[in-house]
Design a protein around this motif. Sequence first.
Motif, PDB file in Angstrom:
ATOM      1  N   LEU A  10       1.249  -0.941  -0.074  1.00 21.28           N
ATOM      2  CA  LEU A  10      -0.137   0.267  -0.264  1.00 21.28           C
ATOM      3  C   LEU A  10       0.726   1.432  -0.241  1.00 21.28           C
ATOM      4  O   LEU A  10       0.422   2.576   0.107  1.00 21.28           O
ATOM      5  N   ASN A  11       2.389   0.702   0.124  1.00 22.23           N
ATOM      6  CA  ASN A  11       3.522   1.945   0.202  1.00 22.23           C
ATOM      7  C   ASN A  11       2.936   3.310   1.443  1.00 22.23           C
ATOM      8  O   ASN A  11       2.793   4.096   1.534  1.00 22.23           O
ATOM      9  N   LEU A  12       2.434   2.276   2.387  1.00 20.86           N
ATOM     10  CA  LEU A  12       1.934   3.422   3.792  1.00 20.86           C
ATOM     11  C   LEU A  12       3.089   4.491   4.670  1.00 20.86           C
ATOM     12  O   LEU A  12       3.133   5.021   4.448  1.00 20.86           O
ATOM     13  N   GLY A  13       4.354   2.912   3.698  1.00 19.10           N
ATOM     14  CA  GLY A  13       5.918   3.704   5.163  1.00 19.10           C
ATOM     15  C   GLY A  13       6.475   5.036   3.871  1.00 19.10           C
ATOM     16  O   GLY A  13       7.726   5.511   4.586  1.00 19.10           O
ATOM     17  N   ASN A  14       6.901   4.358   2.549  1.00 19.32           N
ATOM     18  CA  ASN A  14       7.663   5.787   1.768  1.00 19.32           C
ATOM     19  C   ASN A  14       6.997   6.659   1.073  1.00 19.32           C
ATOM     20  O   ASN A  14       7.350   7.606   0.591  1.00 19.32           O
ATOM     21  N   ASN A  15       5.733   6.572   1.469  1.00 17.78           N
ATOM     22  CA  ASN A  15       4.728   8.517   0.816  1.00 17.78           C
ATOM     23  C   ASN A  15       4.801   9.468   1.950  1.00 17.78           C
ATOM     24  O   ASN A  15       3.666  10.161   2.179  1.00 17.78           O
ATOM     25  N   VAL A  16       5.524   9.165   3.152  1.00 19.44           N
ATOM     26  CA  VAL A  16       4.938  10.238   4.653  1.00 19.44           C
ATOM     27  C   VAL A  16       5.647  11.091   3.075  1.00 19.44           C
ATOM     28  O   VAL A  16       6.414  12.106   3.457  1.00 19.44           O
ATOM     29  N   GLN A  17       4.708  12.590   4.014  1.00 21.34           N
ATOM     30  CA  GLN A  17       4.415  13.600   3.550  1.00 21.34           C
ATOM     31  C   GLN A  17       5.316  14.259   4.529  1.00 21.34           C
ATOM     32  O   GLN A  17       5.116  14.286   5.973  1.00 21.34           O
ATOM     33  N   GLN A  19       7.091  18.741   5.247  1.00 21.89           N
ATOM     34  CA  GLN A  19       6.258  20.120   4.615  1.00 21.89           C
ATOM     35  C   GLN A  19       7.778  20.655   5.139  1.00 21.89           C
ATOM     36  O   GLN A  19       8.435  20.286   6.086  1.00 21.89           O
ATOM     37  N   ASN A  20       8.510  21.551   4.231  1.00 25.02           N
ATOM     38  CA  ASN A  20       9.625  22.687   4.150  1.00 25.02           C
ATOM     39  C   ASN A  20       9.137  23.759   4.066  1.00 25.02           C
ATOM     40  O   ASN A  20       8.471  23.819   4.709  1.00 25.02           O
ATOM     41  N   THR A  21      10.007  24.601   4.450  1.00 20.63           N
ATOM     42  CA  THR A  21      10.296  25.911   5.143  1.00 20.63           C
ATOM     43  C   THR A  21       9.180  26.713   4.160  1.00 20.63           C
ATOM     44  O   THR A  21       8.730  28.064   5.223  1.00 20.63           O
ATOM     45  N   SER A  22       8.919  26.468   2.998  1.00 19.14           N
ATOM     46  CA  SER A  22       8.006  27.694   2.478  1.00 19.14           C
ATOM     47  C   SER A  22       6.617  27.109   2.746  1.00 19.14           C
ATOM     48  O   SER A  22       5.923  27.874   2.234  1.00 19.14           O
ATOM     49  N   GLY A  23       6.624  26.113   3.671  1.00 13.65           N
ATOM     50  CA  GLY A  23       5.087  25.379   3.247  1.00 13.65           C
ATOM     51  C   GLY A  23       4.007  24.917   2.719  1.00 13.65           C
ATOM     52  O   GLY A  23       3.094  24.289   2.410  1.00 13.65           O
ATOM     53  N   LYS A  24       5.344  24.209   1.471  1.00 18.91           N
ATOM     54  CA  LYS A  24       4.382  22.990   0.665  1.00 18.91           C
ATOM     55  C   LYS A  24       4.548  22.222   0.314  1.00 18.91           C
ATOM     56  O   LYS A  24       6.180  21.489   1.701  1.00 18.91           O
ATOM     57  N   VAL A  25       3.796  20.968   0.592  1.00 21.14           N
ATOM     58  CA  VAL A  25       4.318  19.784   0.745  1.00 21.14           C
ATOM     59  C   VAL A  25       5.006  18.717   0.151  1.00 21.14           C
ATOM     60  O   VAL A  25       4.246  19.167  -1.213  1.00 21.14           O
ATOM     61  N   ALA A  26       5.832  17.769  -0.050  1.00 20.22           N
ATOM     62  CA  ALA A  26       6.816  17.900  -0.753  1.00 20.22           C
ATOM     63  C   ALA A  26       6.376  15.984  -0.691  1.00 20.22           C
ATOM     64  O   ALA A  26       5.720  15.304   0.526  1.00 20.22           O
ATOM     65  N   GLY A  27       6.126  14.961  -1.823  1.00 23.61           N
ATOM     66  CA  GLY A  27       5.583  13.340  -1.980  1.00 23.61           C
ATOM     67  C   GLY A  27       4.702  13.318  -2.097  1.00 23.61           C
ATOM     68  O   GLY A  27       3.713  14.321  -2.789  1.00 23.61           O
ATOM     69  N   ASP A  28       4.006  12.064  -2.614  1.00 28.33           N
ATOM     70  CA  ASP A  28       2.911  12.280  -2.582  1.00 28.33           C
ATOM     71  C   ASP A  28       1.615  12.326  -2.091  1.00 28.33           C
ATOM     72  O   ASP A  28       1.741  12.716  -0.828  1.00 28.33           O
ATOM     73  N   SER A  29       0.208  13.087  -2.758  1.00 26.77           N
ATOM     74  CA  SER A  29      -0.979  13.224  -1.451  1.00 26.77           C
ATOM     75  C   SER A  29      -1.518  12.166  -1.530  1.00 26.77           C
ATOM     76  O   SER A  29      -1.347  11.283  -1.776  1.00 26.77           O
ATOM     77  N   PHE A  30      -2.360  11.942  -0.621  1.00 23.79           N
ATOM     78  CA  PHE A  30      -3.567  11.739   0.133  1.00 23.79           C
ATOM     79  C   PHE A  30      -3.996  10.587  -0.893  1.00 23.79           C
ATOM     80  O   PHE A  30      -4.538   9.604  -1.094  1.00 23.79           O
ATOM     81  N   GLU A  31      -4.643  11.742  -2.133  1.00 20.65           N
ATOM     82  CA  GLU A  31      -5.115  11.378  -3.515  1.00 20.65           C
ATOM     83  C   GLU A  31      -4.248  10.446  -4.094  1.00 20.65           C
ATOM     84  O   GLU A  31      -5.090   9.317  -3.972  1.00 20.65           O
ATOM     85  N   ASN A  32      -3.024  10.379  -4.120  1.00 16.34           N
ATOM     86  CA  ASN A  32      -2.592  10.112  -5.095  1.00 16.34           C
ATOM     87  C   ASN A  32      -2.684   8.543  -4.616  1.00 16.34           C
ATOM     88  O   ASN A  32      -1.674   7.889  -4.977  1.00 16.34           O
ATOM     89  N   ALA A  37      -2.820   2.599  -3.995  1.00 20.44           N
ATOM     90  CA  ALA A  37      -3.609   1.947  -3.309  1.00 20.44           C
ATOM     91  C   ALA A  37      -5.023   1.074  -3.782  1.00 20.44           C
ATOM     92  O   ALA A  37      -4.665  -0.290  -4.034  1.00 20.44           O
ATOM     93  N   ILE A  38      -5.647   1.574  -4.685  1.00 16.98           N
ATOM     94  CA  ILE A  38      -6.951   1.218  -4.980  1.00 16.98           C
ATOM     95  C   ILE A  38      -6.772   0.428  -6.222  1.00 16.98           C
ATOM     96  O   ILE A  38      -7.219  -0.531  -6.542  1.00 16.98           O
ATOM     97  N   SER A  39      -5.584   1.091  -7.025  1.00 13.92           N
ATOM     98  CA  SER A  39      -5.399   0.247  -8.328  1.00 13.92           C
ATOM     99  C   SER A  39      -5.169  -0.972  -8.296  1.00 13.92           C
ATOM    100  O   SER A  39      -5.080  -1.879  -9.097  1.00 13.92           O
ATOM    101  N   ASP A  40      -4.298  -1.682  -7.200  1.00  9.17           N
ATOM    102  CA  ASP A  40      -2.841  -2.600  -6.468  1.00  9.17           C
ATOM    103  C   ASP A  40      -4.038  -3.192  -5.978  1.00  9.17           C
ATOM    104  O   ASP A  40      -3.679  -4.128  -6.612  1.00  9.17           O
ATOM    105  N   VAL A  41      -5.479  -2.600  -5.496  1.00 12.32           N
ATOM    106  CA  VAL A  41      -5.904  -4.504  -5.576  1.00 12.32           C
ATOM    107  C   VAL A  41      -6.949  -4.621  -6.288  1.00 12.32           C
ATOM    108  O   VAL A  41      -7.307  -5.403  -6.235  1.00 12.32           O
ATOM    109  N   ASN A  42      -7.723  -3.463  -6.931  1.00 12.77           N
ATOM    110  CA  ASN A  42      -7.478  -4.099  -8.816  1.00 12.77           C
ATOM    111  C   ASN A  42      -6.636  -4.820  -9.052  1.00 12.77           C
ATOM    112  O   ASN A  42      -7.951  -5.947 -10.140  1.00 12.77           O
TER     113      ASN A  42
END
Length: 99
Positions: A10-17, A19-32, A37-42
């Motif tokens: 499910l890539n739960l441990g590898n895609n932890v977001q 936050q850098n100093t500019s306030g932007k989130v790095a990494g995959d979003s929750f949506e992605n 995960a859904i495509s893997d199950v499919n």
Amino acid sequence: MNITDVSNSLNLGNNVQKQNTSGKVAGDSFENILKNAISDVNQSQVQAYDAMEGIATGKVKNLQEAVQKIEEAELSLRLSLEVKNKAISAYKEVMRIQV
């Protein structure tokens, strides 16, 4: 299949977001993460249906591998349903909170 295999699939441990100093989130979003995960199950469900078809038609060379694919697909579907149920339960609990 152990728990680390499930969390890795499910890539739960590898895609932890992070936050850098500019306030932007790095990494995959929750949506992605959810879409992956859904495509893997499919994909596991498709492989299981192919394995069932192979068993029914006699085209399967290794019956044990086919049954293993079917069981893995069933377990991944059950896990995804439980995650969905927990998410809905958490959402309902948050909606009950009075502001």
